[in-house]
Design a protein around this motif. Structure first.
Motif, PDB file in Angstrom:
ATOM      1  N   ASN A  51      38.425  35.555  36.202  1.00  0.00           N
ATOM      2  CA  ASN A  51      38.618  34.160  36.622  1.00  0.00           C
ATOM      3  C   ASN A  51      39.703  33.459  35.805  1.00  0.00           C
ATOM      4  OD1 ASN A  51      36.621  34.357  38.617  1.00  0.00           O
ATOM      5  ND2 ASN A  51      35.026  33.913  37.130  1.00  0.00           N
ATOM      6  N   ASP A  52      40.742  34.200  35.425  1.00  0.00           N
ATOM      7  CA  ASP A  52      41.878  33.681  34.639  1.00  0.00           C
ATOM      8  C   ASP A  52      41.430  33.045  33.326  1.00  0.00           C
ATOM      9  OD1 ASP A  52      43.851  34.535  36.425  1.00  0.00           O
ATOM     10  OD2 ASP A  52      43.594  32.745  37.666  1.00  0.00           O
ATOM     11  N   GLY A  53      40.303  33.496  32.796  1.00  0.00           N
ATOM     12  CA  GLY A  53      39.794  32.968  31.538  1.00  0.00           C
ATOM     13  C   GLY A  53      40.524  33.548  30.334  1.00  0.00           C
ATOM     14  N   PRO A  54      40.232  33.036  29.160  1.00  0.00           N
ATOM     15  CA  PRO A  54      40.927  33.472  27.940  1.00  0.00           C
ATOM     16  C   PRO A  54      40.438  34.823  27.403  1.00  0.00           C
ATOM     17  CG  PRO A  54      39.304  31.811  27.406  1.00  0.00           C
ATOM     18  CD  PRO A  54      39.314  31.934  28.910  1.00  0.00           C
ATOM     19  N   GLU A  55      39.224  35.217  27.757  1.00  0.00           N
ATOM     20  CA  GLU A  55      38.655  36.457  27.225  1.00  0.00           C
ATOM     21  C   GLU A  55      39.255  37.661  27.937  1.00  0.00           C
ATOM     22  OE1 GLU A  55      34.389  38.774  26.830  1.00  0.00           O
ATOM     23  OE2 GLU A  55      34.427  36.737  27.606  1.00  0.00           O
ATOM     24  N   LYS A  56      39.673  38.651  27.136  1.00  0.00           N
ATOM     25  CA  LYS A  56      40.229  39.884  27.698  1.00  0.00           C
ATOM     26  C   LYS A  56      39.174  40.980  27.606  1.00  0.00           C
ATOM     27  CE  LYS A  56      44.627  41.559  27.457  1.00  0.00           C
ATOM     28  NZ  LYS A  56      45.824  42.048  26.769  1.00  0.00           N
ATOM     29  N   ILE A  57      38.970  41.681  28.711  1.00  0.00           N
ATOM     30  CA  ILE A  57      38.035  42.795  28.780  1.00  0.00           C
ATOM     31  C   ILE A  57      38.868  44.071  28.736  1.00  0.00           C
ATOM     32  CG2 ILE A  57      36.242  43.911  30.154  1.00  0.00           C
ATOM     33  CD1 ILE A  57      35.880  41.096  31.529  1.00  0.00           C
ATOM     34  N   GLU A  58      38.575  44.968  27.806  1.00  0.00           N
ATOM     35  CA  GLU A  58      39.381  46.168  27.627  1.00  0.00           C
ATOM     36  C   GLU A  58      39.317  47.105  28.824  1.00  0.00           C
ATOM     37  OE1 GLU A  58      39.522  49.927  24.579  1.00  0.00           O
ATOM     38  OE2 GLU A  58      38.950  47.979  23.789  1.00  0.00           O
ATOM     39  N   HIS A  59      38.099  47.313  29.362  1.00  0.00           N
ATOM     40  CA  HIS A  59      37.924  48.241  30.485  1.00  0.00           C
ATOM     41  C   HIS A  59      36.821  47.724  31.391  1.00  0.00           C
ATOM     42  CE1 HIS A  59      36.042  51.758  32.485  1.00  0.00           C
ATOM     43  NE2 HIS A  59      37.298  52.070  32.705  1.00  0.00           N
ATOM     44  N   LEU A  60      37.047  47.836  32.707  1.00  0.00           N
ATOM     45  CA  LEU A  60      36.062  47.379  33.685  1.00  0.00           C
ATOM     46  C   LEU A  60      36.083  48.316  34.882  1.00  0.00           C
ATOM     47  CD1 LEU A  60      34.131  44.969  34.453  1.00  0.00           C
ATOM     48  CD2 LEU A  60      36.082  44.024  35.673  1.00  0.00           C
ATOM     49  N   SER A  61      34.922  48.748  35.325  1.00  0.00           N
ATOM     50  CA  SER A  61      34.787  49.550  36.538  1.00  0.00           C
ATOM     51  C   SER A  61      34.186  48.667  37.620  1.00  0.00           C
ATOM     52  CB  SER A  61      33.872  50.753  36.304  1.00  0.00           C
ATOM     53  OG  SER A  61      34.469  51.655  35.425  1.00  0.00           O
ATOM     54  N   LEU A  62      34.859  48.601  38.761  1.00  0.00           N
ATOM     55  CA  LEU A  62      34.393  47.771  39.878  1.00  0.00           C
ATOM     56  C   LEU A  62      33.983  48.643  41.052  1.00  0.00           C
ATOM     57  CD1 LEU A  62      37.134  45.005  39.977  1.00  0.00           C
ATOM     58  CD2 LEU A  62      34.778  44.744  39.226  1.00  0.00           C
ATOM     59  N   ASN A  63      32.842  48.326  41.623  1.00  0.00           N
ATOM     60  CA  ASN A  63      32.379  49.004  42.816  1.00  0.00           C
ATOM     61  C   ASN A  63      33.268  48.570  43.984  1.00  0.00           C
ATOM     62  OD1 ASN A  63      30.924  49.570  45.271  1.00  0.00           O
ATOM     63  ND2 ASN A  63      29.110  49.889  44.020  1.00  0.00           N
ATOM     64  N   LYS A  64      33.883  49.526  44.658  1.00  0.00           N
ATOM     65  CA  LYS A  64      34.807  49.210  45.747  1.00  0.00           C
ATOM     66  C   LYS A  64      34.130  48.459  46.890  1.00  0.00           C
ATOM     67  CE  LYS A  64      36.573  53.173  46.849  1.00  0.00           C
ATOM     68  NZ  LYS A  64      37.431  54.278  47.287  1.00  0.00           N
ATOM     69  N   TYR A  65      32.838  48.622  47.053  1.00  0.00           N
ATOM     70  CA  TYR A  65      32.143  47.973  48.164  1.00  0.00           C
ATOM     71  C   TYR A  65      31.928  46.478  47.920  1.00  0.00           C
ATOM     72  CZ  TYR A  65      31.534  52.740  49.690  1.00  0.00           C
ATOM     73  OH  TYR A  65      31.783  54.016  50.081  1.00  0.00           O
ATOM     74  N   LEU A  66      32.175  46.006  46.694  1.00  0.00           N
ATOM     75  CA  LEU A  66      32.061  44.581  46.401  1.00  0.00           C
ATOM     76  C   LEU A  66      33.398  43.849  46.518  1.00  0.00           C
ATOM     77  CD1 LEU A  66      29.702  44.670  43.286  1.00  0.00           C
ATOM     78  CD2 LEU A  66      29.100  44.243  45.665  1.00  0.00           C
ATOM     79  N   ILE A  67      34.480  44.593  46.746  1.00  0.00           N
ATOM     80  CA  ILE A  67      35.812  43.995  46.803  1.00  0.00           C
ATOM     81  C   ILE A  67      36.034  43.320  48.152  1.00  0.00           C
ATOM     82  CG2 ILE A  67      38.284  44.511  46.829  1.00  0.00           C
ATOM     83  CD1 ILE A  67      37.720  46.760  44.835  1.00  0.00           C
ATOM     84  N   GLU A  68      36.460  42.064  48.080  1.00  0.00           N
ATOM     85  CA  GLU A  68      36.834  41.314  49.277  1.00  0.00           C
ATOM     86  C   GLU A  68      38.318  41.427  49.552  1.00  0.00           C
ATOM     87  OE1 GLU A  68      35.410  37.389  48.395  1.00  0.00           O
ATOM     88  OE2 GLU A  68      33.406  37.856  49.123  1.00  0.00           O
ATOM     89  N   SER A  69      39.137  41.409  48.482  1.00  0.00           N
ATOM     90  CA  SER A  69      40.581  41.565  48.637  1.00  0.00           C
ATOM     91  C   SER A  69      41.179  42.049  47.330  1.00  0.00           C
ATOM     92  CB  SER A  69      41.244  40.249  49.062  1.00  0.00           C
ATOM     93  OG  SER A  69      41.146  39.291  48.028  1.00  0.00           O
ATOM     94  N   ILE A  70      42.354  42.672  47.445  1.00  0.00           N
ATOM     95  CA  ILE A  70      43.083  43.150  46.278  1.00  0.00           C
ATOM     96  C   ILE A  70      44.570  43.029  46.585  1.00  0.00           C
ATOM     97  CG2 ILE A  70      42.969  45.556  47.037  1.00  0.00           C
ATOM     98  CD1 ILE A  70      42.821  46.324  44.048  1.00  0.00           C
ATOM     99  N   ARG A  71      45.336  42.608  45.565  1.00  0.00           N
ATOM    100  CA  ARG A  71      46.777  42.497  45.764  1.00  0.00           C
ATOM    101  C   ARG A  71      47.515  42.839  44.485  1.00  0.00           C
ATOM    102  NH1 ARG A  71      49.084  37.110  44.451  1.00  0.00           N
ATOM    103  NH2 ARG A  71      47.412  35.916  43.523  1.00  0.00           N
ATOM    104  N   ASN A  72      48.753  43.245  44.657  1.00  0.00           N
ATOM    105  CA  ASN A  72      49.634  43.570  43.555  1.00  0.00           C
ATOM    106  C   ASN A  72      50.243  42.257  43.041  1.00  0.00           C
ATOM    107  OD1 ASN A  72      51.338  44.867  41.812  1.00  0.00           O
ATOM    108  ND2 ASN A  72      52.488  45.928  43.379  1.00  0.00           N
TER     109      ASN A  72
END
Length: 73
Positions: A51-72
């Protein structure tokens, strides 16, 4: 070492918006090839901000079935 490139993407899910680097292996041409891989249920992002927050997460795995959109970005 794996050959390929990191692509900065913005992923909108049902819970949040994530901005992070998606690794695209040399054998793939586009980040959409990684997303559309039928053998993978998760995509892995590094250097992620939620959410454009200040905290950086080193690694995150996202379930593809929860994705609504993705862009470069």
């Amino acid at each position: 070492m794996n050959e390929g490139q990191h692509v900065r993407v913005k992923v909108r899910t049902v819970h949040a918006v994530y901005s992070g680097d998606l690794f695209v292996p040399e054998k793939r041409k586009r980040f959409s090839d990684v997303i559309n891989d039928p053998g993978a249920v998760f995509i892995n992002l590094t250097d992620v901000r939620m959410n454009d927050g200040p905290e950086k997460i080193e690694h995150l795995s996202l379930n593809k079935y929860l994705i609504e959109s993705i862009r470069n970005v």
